[in-house]
Design a protein around this motif. Structure first.
Motif, mmCIF file in Angstrom:
data_model
loop_
_atom_site.group_PDB
_atom_site.id
_atom_site.type_symbol
_atom_site.label_atom_id
_atom_site.label_comp_id
_atom_site.label_asym_id
_atom_site.label_seq_id
_atom_site.Cartn_x
_atom_site.Cartn_y
_atom_site.Cartn_z
ATOM 1 N N ILE A 201 64.402 23.027 32.183
ATOM 2 C CA ILE A 201 63.661 21.780 32.046
ATOM 3 C C ILE A 201 62.156 22.051 31.997
ATOM 4 C CG2 ILE A 201 63.101 19.606 33.218
ATOM 5 C CD1 ILE A 201 65.855 19.524 32.001
ATOM 6 N N GLU A 202 61.712 23.049 32.755
ATOM 7 C CA GLU A 202 60.289 23.418 32.675
ATOM 8 C C GLU A 202 59.952 23.871 31.250
ATOM 9 O OE1 GLU A 202 58.461 25.457 35.892
ATOM 10 O OE2 GLU A 202 58.806 23.478 36.789
ATOM 11 N N LEU C 141 57.605 20.623 44.288
ATOM 12 C CA LEU C 141 56.406 21.221 44.876
ATOM 13 C C LEU C 141 55.651 22.004 43.800
ATOM 14 C CD1 LEU C 141 57.972 22.693 48.146
ATOM 15 C CD2 LEU C 141 56.830 20.489 47.875
ATOM 16 N N SER C 142 54.374 22.315 44.086
ATOM 17 C CA SER C 142 53.579 23.094 43.134
ATOM 18 C C SER C 142 54.129 24.526 43.062
ATOM 19 C CB SER C 142 52.135 23.137 43.597
ATOM 20 O OG SER C 142 52.055 23.887 44.790
ATOM 21 N N PHE C 143 53.751 25.251 41.998
ATOM 22 C CA PHE C 143 54.291 26.599 41.820
ATOM 23 C C PHE C 143 53.980 27.523 43.003
ATOM 24 C CE2 PHE C 143 54.326 30.983 40.460
ATOM 25 C CZ PHE C 143 55.565 31.081 39.865
ATOM 26 N N THR C 148 56.045 30.364 47.808
ATOM 27 C CA THR C 148 56.042 30.515 49.258
ATOM 28 C C THR C 148 57.420 30.204 49.836
ATOM 29 O OG1 THR C 148 53.785 29.699 49.128
ATOM 30 C CG2 THR C 148 54.727 29.911 51.315
ATOM 31 N N VAL C 149 58.045 29.141 49.338
ATOM 32 C CA VAL C 149 59.386 28.788 49.814
ATOM 33 C C VAL C 149 60.356 29.941 49.526
ATOM 34 C CG1 VAL C 149 61.349 27.199 49.583
ATOM 35 C CG2 VAL C 149 59.014 26.312 49.532
ATOM 36 N N GLY C 150 60.216 30.548 48.342
ATOM 37 C CA GLY C 150 61.080 31.671 47.978
ATOM 38 C C GLY C 150 60.945 32.818 48.974
ATOM 39 N N ILE C 151 59.705 33.159 49.321
ATOM 40 C CA ILE C 151 59.491 34.250 50.283
ATOM 41 C C ILE C 151 60.029 33.835 51.651
ATOM 42 C CG2 ILE C 151 57.777 35.739 51.385
ATOM 43 C CD1 ILE C 151 55.988 35.329 48.921
ATOM 44 N N GLY C 170 50.728 34.898 40.031
ATOM 45 C CA GLY C 170 50.836 33.444 39.896
ATOM 46 C C GLY C 170 50.332 32.685 41.108
ATOM 47 N N LEU C 171 49.812 33.408 42.094
ATOM 48 C CA LEU C 171 49.297 32.719 43.276
ATOM 49 C C LEU C 171 47.773 32.653 43.221
ATOM 50 C CD1 LEU C 171 51.430 33.995 46.273
ATOM 51 C CD2 LEU C 171 51.791 32.067 44.744
ATOM 52 N N ASP C 172 47.217 31.577 43.789
ATOM 53 C CA ASP C 172 45.761 31.501 43.875
ATOM 54 C C ASP C 172 45.293 32.420 45.003
ATOM 55 O OD1 ASP C 172 46.364 30.163 46.239
ATOM 56 O OD2 ASP C 172 46.275 28.211 45.239
#
Ligand code: ADP
Ligand code: MG
Lengths: 295, 229, 277
Positions: A201-202, C141-143, C148-151, C170-172
């Protein structure tokens, strides 16, 4: 449209069939479909199948053909089983033998032959068409026939997406196995399927923006890069096909589809062998497929 | 484009380009769904989940288009023989789409009933194709059930319908709730107009499905035994 | 540092079904509590190597032992209880209706009790600052938050070995700093960590050891200082040391007699006015 060749059944080549215009081939496939579905003589259908096989061999597509036809086998075995015990003919049926709860009928063997040959020959002819037609040409033809550009765009995109999503799926399965997910069963279903969907979907959002920037749908007629022209050969063949079809249907009409179910008598042992063979074949193929998935 | 735009008037929030992009994704997902089904060795098909998602979010007819595109895709990359089953995929989309519009997604019970309706109508479309074209065979394990019914003395089309409805109920109930879980992961603007029940624990759904299917199977067996006896 | 070997590869080869030979004879032993950076160009075999450490890939020849378990003879499920692998793209693993359920998934799969799961989820949510999102759908949620949730979902499984593949991509800046803080915390908790990354600053700051892959082979193994000070090795592999290290080398800045690896060390060195001989 380049990577489409990799997964579609298209086999590049320069044979007679490859060179025909897709329109001609579509008319042939439709004509064959109609004819074969009204013929009730297994021998005529068998003769037609032999012709198709020769054409497949002649266009160098036999290997691809064999792999695709394999997928049809379980249904063919199932069909033979059911038809022998419950023929697609009005009763009364002539019993040949009895095996447990099942009575094997003469009409059953007959209709098993007719139906299975019918499916195999139509599938073979349609596959020959798919294998010798460059998918891009198919879409050009679809547009020539008045199918909206949007439809052929969507079909193309679908075909291109399948290998991409399949690759995603494999990554997702390993990501979840790293979290100790079960390798099979319903408990693994949502963890496997949701990431595939959500990721796809993204992709839609990005694709949509790309389409927007190309002003999709606003311009007039779309032109295709490859030129497709109907040749004299194609026109001649189409006219001949139509005349032949009219003749064939006249013959079918006066001969009632060459129904020979009352004349053809099969020996009981043949019926038993065919019946048992279909059971063994059905399970054999399913086990084979299950093994292949596991590996 | 004029017809496309006319249909779009009802849902001005979703741009055409988004729809044109979403439908192929759903179609591809229908095909990948059956690969996942095989990889996890499930007794279902899961080949209409993309259709369900589109039918629920964009409406029945867009869902039907997704179903049609799916089968054209399969015909091109695998085998053209499956083309007639486009009809089943489209019928499923219509039932899902109109069902959700007619508020059949508002509660767990309603959604369950809707998914059984989908199963019923899909079977109703599929069985004639199976019987007339494929002599009653489907090429799946469901054929064993059909054979059992035939052995009990039932006519072929009754047997095929009976076994197909069991398979269809299982598949469509589970697909519906998987689709519901997927809707939860979609961008809000796609789902905000829908009245939908909260996502349900899939384990509960599977137990309920099992109950329904075993119940119907038992009923069929009793019926067939009595008729035969 | 204790010398208990926790991961061991013996003549590890891996050839993909496509015929690509991604690892050609890697010998490696990693001790408990080591923080190992894995660097090398794209396609050098880094991901292939670390995927052997939780059984996602099996050697096509040679052996891999994780906590003494031969990975050929164990299922991923068994190994993943010891070695947690964080995938680069969080979209490849998030599925649950809420962040809480996402965090519960791994721990439940390895058979933790309900109380243990609750405790691990609480710890993970607390450390990663996810408390306020526990009831949100992860896909909304934002990327960076999703990553973060994945980790966190792996952290919740409490593995002794932590494998991070490109954790900061991909992280700020702030979130990338959080990854560095996470690694420090994992180190304090006595875990072993492997980091595959192009983020040399992260490697320099966190790792006790760096290994270098080039063309499917292990060609460098040492402390970050040794590796980043080895011009020849870096040139061969087309890698650049962290900017701060290069600058310190150029001007001969020293911290406790060594070239500073991080901004903090460099700042201290400047304040002390420490210079090379
Ligand atoms: N699933 C796969 N199938 C085939 N080849 C692969 C696969 N994954 C990686 N490779 C190949 O193996 C080599 C090493 O890849 P990888 O371990 O991902 O490198 P890195 O992580 O260092 O970028 C590359 O040449 C890559 O193309
Ligand atoms: Mg990599």
């Amino acid at each position: 449209m380049n990577n489409m060749q990799l997964i579609a059944n298209y086999v590049p080549g320069k044979s007679f069939f490859h060179r025909l215009h897709p329109s001609t081939k579509i008319i042939w496939v439709l004509g064959a479909l109609l004819t074969v579905f009204f013929i009730k003589d297994p021998l005529i259908i068998f003769a037609f199948l032999v012709v198709v096989l020769v054409l497949i061999k002649a266009s160098n597509t036999f290997a691809t053909y064999r792999a695709s036809l394999m997928l049809l086998l379980p249904i063919i075995f199932g069909l033979i089983f059911f038809q022998i015990v419950a023929p697609a003919f009005p009763k009364p049926w002539t019993p040949l033998a009895r095996l447990g709860p099942f009575v094997l009928y003469n009409e059953g063997v007959y209709s098993a032959l007719v139906l299975s040959l019918r499916i195999i020959s139509v599938a073979s002819f349609a596959l020959l068409f798919i294998m010798t037609t460059y998918p891009g040409d198919l879409f050009t033809t679809m547009r020539m026939w008045g199918v909206p550009y949007e439809i052929s765009f969507m079909v193309t995109t679908t075909i291109q997406l399948i290998p991409i999503l399949q690759k995603e799926m494999n990554i997702i399965l390993s990501a979840q196995r790293s979290r100790a997910m079960q390798a099979s069963g319903f408990s693994a279903l949502l963890p496997s399927i949701i990431p595939v969907f959500a990721g796809a979907i993204e992709r839609v959002r990005q694709m949509s923006m790309t389409l927007e920037s190309r002003a999709f749908g606003s311009s007039g007629k779309k032109t295709s890069i490859r030129q497709l022209k109907m040749g004299t050969l194609d026109y001649t063949l189409i006219i001949l096909t139509i005349i032949a079809l009219i003749g064939i249907f006249y013959l079918l009409w006066i001969n009632q589809g060459f129904d020979r179910s009352q004349q053809m008598i099969f020996p009981a042992p043949a019926a038993i062998i065919l019946f048992l063979g279909s059971i063994i074949g059905f399970f054999g193929i399913l086990v084979l497929f299950a093994r292949r998935i596991k590996n | 484009m004029t017809t496309t735009e006319a249909k779009l008037v009802k849902r001005p929030r979703i741009p055409t380009t988004y729809i044109v992009a979403l439908i192929p994704v759903a179609a591809a997902l229908n095909i990948v769904g059956s690969t996942i089904n095989a990889a996890l060795r499930l007794p279902t098909f899961l080949d209409m989940i993309g259709t369900a998602v589109v039918a629920m979010t964009l409406g029945p007819w867009w869902g039907a288009l997704a179903g049609l595109i799916t089968n054209i895709g399969i015909a091109i990359i695998r085998n053209p023989v499956s083309l007639p089953f486009a009809l089943c995929n489209m019928v499923g989309a219509l039932v899902w789409g109109y069902g959700i519009r007619w508020k059949m997604g508002k509660s767990f019970g309603r959604l369950l009933i809707l998914s059984m309706f989908v199963g019923f109508f899909v079977s109703l479309t599929a069985v004639p194709i199976y019987v007339l074209v494929f002599g009653g065979a489907t090429g799946h394990f469901g054929d064993m059930l059909t054979a059992t019914f035939v052995a009990m003395g039932q006519r072929l089309w009754v047997s095929v319908f009976s076994s197909n409805i069991l398979v269809s109920f299982t598949d469509k109930i589970i697909s519906t709730f998987v689709a519901l879980a997927i809707l939860g992961a979609l961008p809000k603007e796609l789902t905000s107009h829908l009245e939908l029940v909260e996502q349900k624990n899939l384990k509960t759904v599977i137990w309920i499905t099992l109950g329904i299917v075993v119940g119907i199977a038992a009923l069929l067996f009793i019926m067939f035994t009595n008729i035969a006896g | 540092m204790s010398k208990n070997i926790i991961i061991k590869c013996e003549d590890l080869h891996h050839t993909y079904p496509s015929g690509v030979s991604a690892l050609q004879g890697v010998d490696l032993a990693i001790a408990e509590r080591e923080i190992v950076g894995v660097i090398g160009q794209n396609g050098s075999g880094k991901t292939t190597l670390v995927k052997h450490f939780n059984g996602l890939l099996k050697p096509t020849s040679g052996q891999v032992f994780v906590k003494g378990i031969n990975t050929r003879e164990a299922e991923i499920k068994e190994i993943s209880r010891h070695a947690g692998y964080v995938f680069q793209n969080p979209n490849h693993q998030l599925f649950a209706g809420s962040v809480r359920k996402e965090l519960e998934f791994g721990p439940a799969n390895i058979g933790m009790s309900a109380e243990e799961i609750e405790e691990r989820v609480r710890l993970a949510a607390d450390f990663f600052g996810l408390e306020e999102f526990l009831d949100e759908n992860p896909y909304r949620l934002s990327f960076p938050l999703r990553k973060t949730v994945g980790i966190a979902s792996i952290y919740a499984m409490d593995p002794e070995i932590f494998i991070l593949d490109e954790p900061t991509t991909g992280l700020d800046y702030t979130r990338a700093r959080m990854v560095a803080a996470l690694i420090k915390k994992l180190q304090d908790e006595g875990r072993t960590v492997l980091i595959v990354s192009h983020d040399m600053m992260l490697i320099a700051e966190c790792c006790t050891r760096v290994i270098v892959l080039w063309n499917s082979r292990l060609i460098g193994d040492g402390t970050p200082r040794e590796i980043f000070g080895n011009r020849e090795l870096l040139e061969k592999t087309n890698l650049a040391p962290p900017q701060i290290f290069r600058m310190a080398e150029e001007i001969g800045l020293q911290h406790n007699g060594k070239t500073p690896l991080s901004v903090d060390e460099a700042v201290e060195a400047v304040e002390r006015g420490e210079r090379a001989g």
